[in-house]
Design an enzyme around this catalytic site. Structure first.
Site: not given
Length: 316
Positions: A140, A144
């Site tokens: 994740y 990002k």
């Protein structure tokens, strides 16, 4: 203003849409399913729900009269770790497709991107800042960080007017648990205040970087007003203000608002090795001087967030 929110069916999207509609903006709510119009919003006639897959059809949510957009769609931390392909499709590839559709349709639009402090991993300085190089320890955070660099490049080229906001963990979130590794930080307050048990996977001295929903919305609305030249064209990241709270602080706040009976509903449980490694890699405090200089604000303490949630339950 006419404002688009992607991932508008999620908690932050719904809450922000409510406040924007109450301020008499026109709000386009987009998600992979048709998102609801927030029940507590006024001016519901100004809401435009759209069901769209931004990977397949990114142009479906765009129109030339949009003034700004908030980009919230994504698969959260634990979900991205569990399903590598889905995380990269939604968090990375769909966002790249969306940026290219923006470049072709309405270049220069205000683009407010929801990033995360999950972009940071160990080793870290004692107080990280925007100058700290991201070293994510999860898929994740990696996804990002990759989008952050693309957003910087597209802003430098004039394709968007971008602000990347690195969110703290938001607590107390209402609703159901999410796929975020940090979901328990809301769960240990939300469920006990409603008479339900909740799982706590960390010891009392575990620290977390938190922000209340009320303060997050205030800061998101502030991002609409920032001068496009307030940041260098190739460095658009801002660490949103948070506060550092230990698990003990969280439980003390729960006790102060809900009493000892609420605290007894919190059950300790060991996390999986993967989730523990992810949680332990996250920083617990940041240098937020840049955000404060731009006019963003911080919570005073975690107890205020618990009191806000308890008050929302009374209104329900």
């Amino acid at each position: 203003m006419k404002i688009l929110i992607t991932g508008a069916g999620g908690f932050v999207g719904q809450l922000l849409a409510e406040y924007l509609l109450n301020d008499n903006h026109t709000v386009v709510l987009a998600d992979i399913f048709e998102p609801p119009i927030p029940a507590a919003a006024s001016n519901k006639q100004n809401a435009i729900p759209i069901k769209a897959d931004l990977y397949e059809s990114p142009s479906a949510v765009l129109s030339k009269d949009l003034d700004a957009m908030y980009v919230f769609h994504g698969i959260m931390s634990a979900g991205s770790e569990e399903n590598l392909e889905l995380g990269y499709r939604v968090n990375l590839q769909s966002t790249i497709n969306f940026l290219d559709a923006i470049r072709a349709t309405l270049p220069g639009v205000r683009f407010i991107y929801a990033s995360s402090t999950a972009i940071f991993g160990q080793p870290l300085p004692e107080v990280p800042s925007e100058e700290t190089v991201p070293t994510p320890q999860g898929s994740y955070g990696t996804q990002k960080a990759m989008i952050e660099y693309i957003v910087n490049d597209y802003n430098r080229r004039g394709y968007i007017n971008a602000f990347t906001l690195r969110f703290p963990t938001i607590s107390v979130r209402p609703g159901k648990p999410t796929q975020a590794a940090s979901s328990w930080m809301s769960g240990i307050i939300r469920e006990p205040l409603q008479g339900k048990e909740s799982v706590l996977p960390c010891d009392g001295d575990f620290k977390a970087w938190l922000c209340s929903p009320k303060t997050l919305i205030r800061n998101l609305k502030h991002a609409l007003t920032l001068d496009g030249n307030s940041l260098p064209p190739h460095i658009r990241q801002v660490l949103l203000p948070g506060i550092t709270s230990t698990v003990k602080d969280m439980l003390d706040a729960l006790r102060a608002v809900g009493g000892e009976d609420a605290v007894k509903l919190v059950k300790r449980e060991k996390p999986s090795p993967e989730i523990k490694a992810m949680l332990d890699s996250w920083p617990t405090t940041f240098d937020i001087s840049k955000a404060l200089s731009l006019g963003f604000v911080a919570d005073q303490n975690f107890k205020g967030a618990v009191e806000d949630f308890a008050e929302s339950l009374k209104k329900q």
